[in-house]
Design a protein around this motif. Structure first.
Motif, PDB file in Angstrom:
ATOM      1  N   ILE A   1     100.715  34.502  10.616  1.00 32.16           N
ATOM      2  CA  ILE A   1     100.721  33.964  10.852  1.00 32.16           C
ATOM      3  C   ILE A   1     102.260  34.119  11.468  1.00 32.16           C
ATOM      4  CG2 ILE A   1      98.762  32.194  11.545  1.00 32.16           C
ATOM      5  CD1 ILE A   1     101.079  30.440  11.404  1.00 32.16           C
ATOM      6  N   GLY A   2     102.838  35.039  10.474  1.00 39.61           N
ATOM      7  CA  GLY A   2     103.987  35.396  10.838  1.00 39.61           C
ATOM      8  C   GLY A   2     104.958  34.913  11.146  1.00 39.61           C
ATOM      9  N   GLY A   3     104.986  33.308  11.371  1.00 37.96           N
ATOM     10  CA  GLY A   3     105.757  32.710  11.234  1.00 37.96           C
ATOM     11  C   GLY A   3     105.238  30.909  11.961  1.00 37.96           C
ATOM     12  N   VAL A   4     106.509  29.701  12.542  1.00 37.49           N
ATOM     13  CA  VAL A   4     106.020  29.103  12.875  1.00 37.49           C
ATOM     14  C   VAL A   4     105.644  28.983  14.115  1.00 37.49           C
ATOM     15  CG1 VAL A   4     107.523  27.222  11.454  1.00 37.49           C
ATOM     16  CG2 VAL A   4     108.473  28.397  13.351  1.00 37.49           C
ATOM     17  N   PRO A   5     104.167  28.402  15.067  1.00 43.99           N
ATOM     18  CA  PRO A   5     103.607  28.535  15.889  1.00 43.99           C
ATOM     19  C   PRO A   5     104.652  27.961  17.198  1.00 43.99           C
ATOM     20  CG  PRO A   5     102.247  27.073  14.616  1.00 43.99           C
ATOM     21  CD  PRO A   5     103.228  27.875  14.035  1.00 43.99           C
ATOM     22  N   ASP A   6     105.206  26.692  17.117  1.00 40.45           N
ATOM     23  CA  ASP A   6     105.949  25.826  18.515  1.00 40.45           C
ATOM     24  C   ASP A   6     107.261  26.193  18.612  1.00 40.45           C
ATOM     25  OD1 ASP A   6     103.584  26.163  19.925  1.00 40.45           O
ATOM     26  OD2 ASP A   6     102.687  23.870  18.798  1.00 40.45           O
ATOM     27  N   GLY A   7     107.692  27.063  17.331  1.00 45.28           N
ATOM     28  CA  GLY A   7     108.915  27.050  16.866  1.00 45.28           C
ATOM     29  C   GLY A   7     109.865  26.527  16.530  1.00 45.28           C
ATOM     30  N   TYR A   8     109.011  24.991  15.759  1.00 44.15           N
ATOM     31  CA  TYR A   8     110.001  23.840  14.522  1.00 44.15           C
ATOM     32  C   TYR A   8     108.623  24.183  14.123  1.00 44.15           C
ATOM     33  CZ  TYR A   8     105.765  21.451  16.601  1.00 44.15           C
ATOM     34  OH  TYR A   8     104.652  20.381  16.782  1.00 44.15           O
ATOM     35  N   TYR A   9     109.394  23.541  12.981  1.00 44.67           N
ATOM     36  CA  TYR A   9     108.691  22.621  11.594  1.00 44.67           C
ATOM     37  C   TYR A   9     108.637  21.322  11.014  1.00 44.67           C
ATOM     38  CZ  TYR A   9     106.269  23.723   6.899  1.00 44.67           C
ATOM     39  OH  TYR A   9     105.858  23.789   5.930  1.00 44.67           O
ATOM     40  N   ILE A  10     108.124  21.048  10.236  1.00 46.87           N
ATOM     41  CA  ILE A  10     109.016  19.146  10.051  1.00 46.87           C
ATOM     42  C   ILE A  10     108.068  19.122   8.415  1.00 46.87           C
ATOM     43  CG2 ILE A  10     108.146  16.869  10.160  1.00 46.87           C
ATOM     44  CD1 ILE A  10     107.220  16.816  13.038  1.00 46.87           C
ATOM     45  N   VAL A  11     109.401  18.675   7.664  1.00 52.24           N
ATOM     46  CA  VAL A  11     108.943  18.830   6.306  1.00 52.24           C
ATOM     47  C   VAL A  11     108.984  16.789   6.142  1.00 52.24           C
ATOM     48  CG1 VAL A  11     109.613  18.734   4.215  1.00 52.24           C
ATOM     49  CG2 VAL A  11     109.939  20.439   5.710  1.00 52.24           C
ATOM     50  N   ASN A  12     107.809  16.187   5.547  1.00 50.06           N
ATOM     51  CA  ASN A  12     107.588  14.928   5.607  1.00 50.06           C
ATOM     52  C   ASN A  12     107.225  14.791   4.340  1.00 50.06           C
ATOM     53  OD1 ASN A  12     107.996  12.366   5.800  1.00 50.06           O
ATOM     54  ND2 ASN A  12     106.134  12.156   7.308  1.00 50.06           N
ATOM     55  N   ASP A  13     108.322  14.942   2.649  1.00 54.65           N
ATOM     56  CA  ASP A  13     107.127  14.789   1.662  1.00 54.65           C
ATOM     57  C   ASP A  13     106.617  13.380   1.434  1.00 54.65           C
ATOM     58  OD1 ASP A  13     106.927  17.520   1.537  1.00 54.65           O
ATOM     59  OD2 ASP A  13     109.001  17.793   0.877  1.00 54.65           O
ATOM     60  N   ASP A  14     108.098  12.753   1.132  1.00 54.73           N
ATOM     61  CA  ASP A  14     108.386  11.285   1.368  1.00 54.73           C
ATOM     62  C   ASP A  14     108.118  10.120   2.886  1.00 54.73           C
ATOM     63  OD1 ASP A  14     108.870   8.539   0.534  1.00 54.73           O
ATOM     64  OD2 ASP A  14     110.268   9.193   0.103  1.00 54.73           O
ATOM     65  N   LYS A  15     106.595   9.375   2.959  1.00 55.43           N
ATOM     66  CA  LYS A  15     105.893   8.748   3.998  1.00 55.43           C
ATOM     67  C   LYS A  15     106.919   7.660   3.832  1.00 55.43           C
ATOM     68  CE  LYS A  15     102.501  12.413   4.797  1.00 55.43           C
ATOM     69  NZ  LYS A  15     103.226  13.179   4.680  1.00 55.43           N
ATOM     70  N   THR A  16     107.355   7.756   3.000  1.00 57.09           N
ATOM     71  CA  THR A  16     108.314   5.774   2.912  1.00 57.09           C
ATOM     72  C   THR A  16     109.113   5.519   3.754  1.00 57.09           C
ATOM     73  OG1 THR A  16     108.559   6.405   0.481  1.00 57.09           O
ATOM     74  CG2 THR A  16     109.843   4.125   1.277  1.00 57.09           C
ATOM     75  N   GLU A  17     108.548   4.684   4.868  1.00 56.44           N
ATOM     76  CA  GLU A  17     109.387   3.754   6.326  1.00 56.44           C
ATOM     77  C   GLU A  17     111.013   3.128   5.676  1.00 56.44           C
ATOM     78  OE1 GLU A  17     106.106   1.706   8.387  1.00 56.44           O
ATOM     79  OE2 GLU A  17     105.718   3.108   9.414  1.00 56.44           O
ATOM     80  N   THR A  18     111.081   3.226   6.658  1.00 56.00           N
ATOM     81  CA  THR A  18     112.608   2.325   6.338  1.00 56.00           C
ATOM     82  C   THR A  18     112.540   2.082   8.053  1.00 56.00           C
ATOM     83  OG1 THR A  18     113.948   4.290   5.568  1.00 56.00           O
ATOM     84  CG2 THR A  18     115.606   2.811   6.590  1.00 56.00           C
ATOM     85  N   THR A  19     113.300   0.704   7.638  1.00 63.09           N
ATOM     86  CA  THR A  19     113.894  -0.312   9.470  1.00 63.09           C
ATOM     87  C   THR A  19     115.377   0.137   9.173  1.00 63.09           C
ATOM     88  OG1 THR A  19     111.981  -1.644   8.492  1.00 63.09           O
ATOM     89  CG2 THR A  19     113.687  -2.911   9.507  1.00 63.09           C
ATOM     90  N   TYR A  20     115.012   0.305  11.104  1.00 69.48           N
ATOM     91  CA  TYR A  20     116.765   0.460  11.375  1.00 69.48           C
ATOM     92  C   TYR A  20     117.275  -0.565  12.238  1.00 69.48           C
ATOM     93  CZ  TYR A  20     116.339   4.647   9.050  1.00 69.48           C
ATOM     94  OH  TYR A  20     115.768   5.889   8.354  1.00 69.48           O
ATOM     95  N   GLU A  21     118.499  -1.073  12.478  1.00 71.46           N
ATOM     96  CA  GLU A  21     118.143  -2.714  13.891  1.00 71.46           C
ATOM     97  C   GLU A  21     118.970  -1.346  14.901  1.00 71.46           C
ATOM     98  OE1 GLU A  21     120.917  -6.118  15.298  1.00 71.46           O
ATOM     99  OE2 GLU A  21     120.870  -5.384  12.954  1.00 71.46           O
ATOM    100  N   LEU A  22     118.090  -1.517  16.108  1.00 76.38           N
ATOM    101  CA  LEU A  22     118.368  -0.771  16.998  1.00 76.38           C
ATOM    102  C   LEU A  22     118.892  -2.144  18.225  1.00 76.38           C
ATOM    103  CD1 LEU A  22     117.257   1.203  19.438  1.00 76.38           C
ATOM    104  CD2 LEU A  22     114.767  -0.175  19.888  1.00 76.38           C
ATOM    105  N   SER A  23     120.180  -1.677  18.354  1.00 72.36           N
ATOM    106  CA  SER A  23     121.148  -2.369  19.146  1.00 72.36           C
ATOM    107  C   SER A  23     119.978  -2.408  21.043  1.00 72.36           C
ATOM    108  CB  SER A  23     122.411  -0.780  19.704  1.00 72.36           C
ATOM    109  OG  SER A  23     122.967  -1.701  20.877  1.00 72.36           O
ATOM    110  N   ASP A  24     120.492  -3.353  21.554  1.00 70.46           N
ATOM    111  CA  ASP A  24     120.237  -4.213  22.481  1.00 70.46           C
ATOM    112  C   ASP A  24     120.646  -2.958  23.506  1.00 70.46           C
ATOM    113  OD1 ASP A  24     122.345  -5.027  22.500  1.00 70.46           O
ATOM    114  OD2 ASP A  24     121.222  -7.150  23.125  1.00 70.46           O
ATOM    115  N   GLN A  25     121.525  -2.820  23.086  1.00 73.59           N
ATOM    116  CA  GLN A  25     122.591  -1.294  24.077  1.00 73.59           C
ATOM    117  C   GLN A  25     122.415  -0.293  23.884  1.00 73.59           C
ATOM    118  OE1 GLN A  25     124.584  -2.761  26.749  1.00 73.59           O
ATOM    119  NE2 GLN A  25     123.533  -4.977  25.676  1.00 73.59           N
ATOM    120  N   ALA A  26     121.763   0.279  23.008  1.00 75.61           N
ATOM    121  CA  ALA A  26     121.515   1.660  23.189  1.00 75.61           C
ATOM    122  C   ALA A  26     121.118   2.348  24.044  1.00 75.61           C
ATOM    123  CB  ALA A  26     119.916   2.088  21.846  1.00 75.61           C
ATOM    124  N   GLU A  27     121.574   3.696  23.376  1.00 79.45           N
ATOM    125  CA  GLU A  27     121.089   4.665  24.559  1.00 79.45           C
ATOM    126  C   GLU A  27     119.881   5.419  24.326  1.00 79.45           C
ATOM    127  OE1 GLU A  27     122.087   8.782  26.777  1.00 79.45           O
ATOM    128  OE2 GLU A  27     123.508   8.091  24.571  1.00 79.45           O
TER     129      GLU A  27
END
Length: 169
Positions: free
Chosen positions: A86-112
């Protein structure tokens, strides 16, 4: 000891004390800068956000996000046949996700929080919403599942301080 020798000795001693003080102050300053945690940005797929003991915990799977020439290069390395076909990535991006382990992050209540497709019928670049709106939107998957999008998280001092939804064409 003669007066001239004493003066030289005291002068040298005073110089050594001043240099030690300056060096110590300089090193102490460097030490505090070295321990200051800089902001880092990671790209993730968010699976959930929950309020636990008054803290917003965001569960996410870190991914590698590539765009443009870099996306084409990684795609060609990982799938040479597909890239040749196909000559390259179709939509201009490519995602690699070899390890599907989830991580927990604390979300600041003041986050943008900046969204691109809050409404699936209308793109609004970097539409700012509150953290509580973001939690609600991520929880209501039956309307429009926002978990299908990658998000760029900015972390500072162990908390998520900025969330940017990645637009996918």
């Amino acid at each position: 000891m003669k007066k001239g020798a004493k003066a030289i000795l005291y002068g040298c001693l005073a110089t050594a004390v001043v240099l030690t003080a300056v060096t110590t102050a300089s090193l102490m300053n460097k030490k505090s800068v070295a321990h200051a945690e800089p902001e880092t940005t990671i790209t993730v797929l968010i699976s959930s956000i929950e309020n636990k003991d008054g803290r917003l915990l965001l569960k996410a799977d870190p991914i590698a996000w590539y765009q443009g020439d870099e996306a084409n290069k990684i795609f060609a390395e990982r799938d040479p046949e597909g890239a040749a076909e196909i000559g390259g990535v179709p939509d201009g991006y490519y995602i690699v996700n070899d390890d599907k382990t989830e991580t927990t992050y604390e979300l600041s209540d003041q986050a943008e929080v900046l969204m691109q497709l809050l409404n699936p019928k209308e793109i609004k670049w970097n539409e700012e919403i509150s953290v509580s709106q973001f939690v609600e939107v991520m929880d209501h998957k039956e309307n429009y599942d926002q978990t299908v999008f990658p998000y760029h998280l900015t972390l500072k001092d162990g908390k998520v301080v900025k969330v940017v939804q990645q637009y996918l064409p």
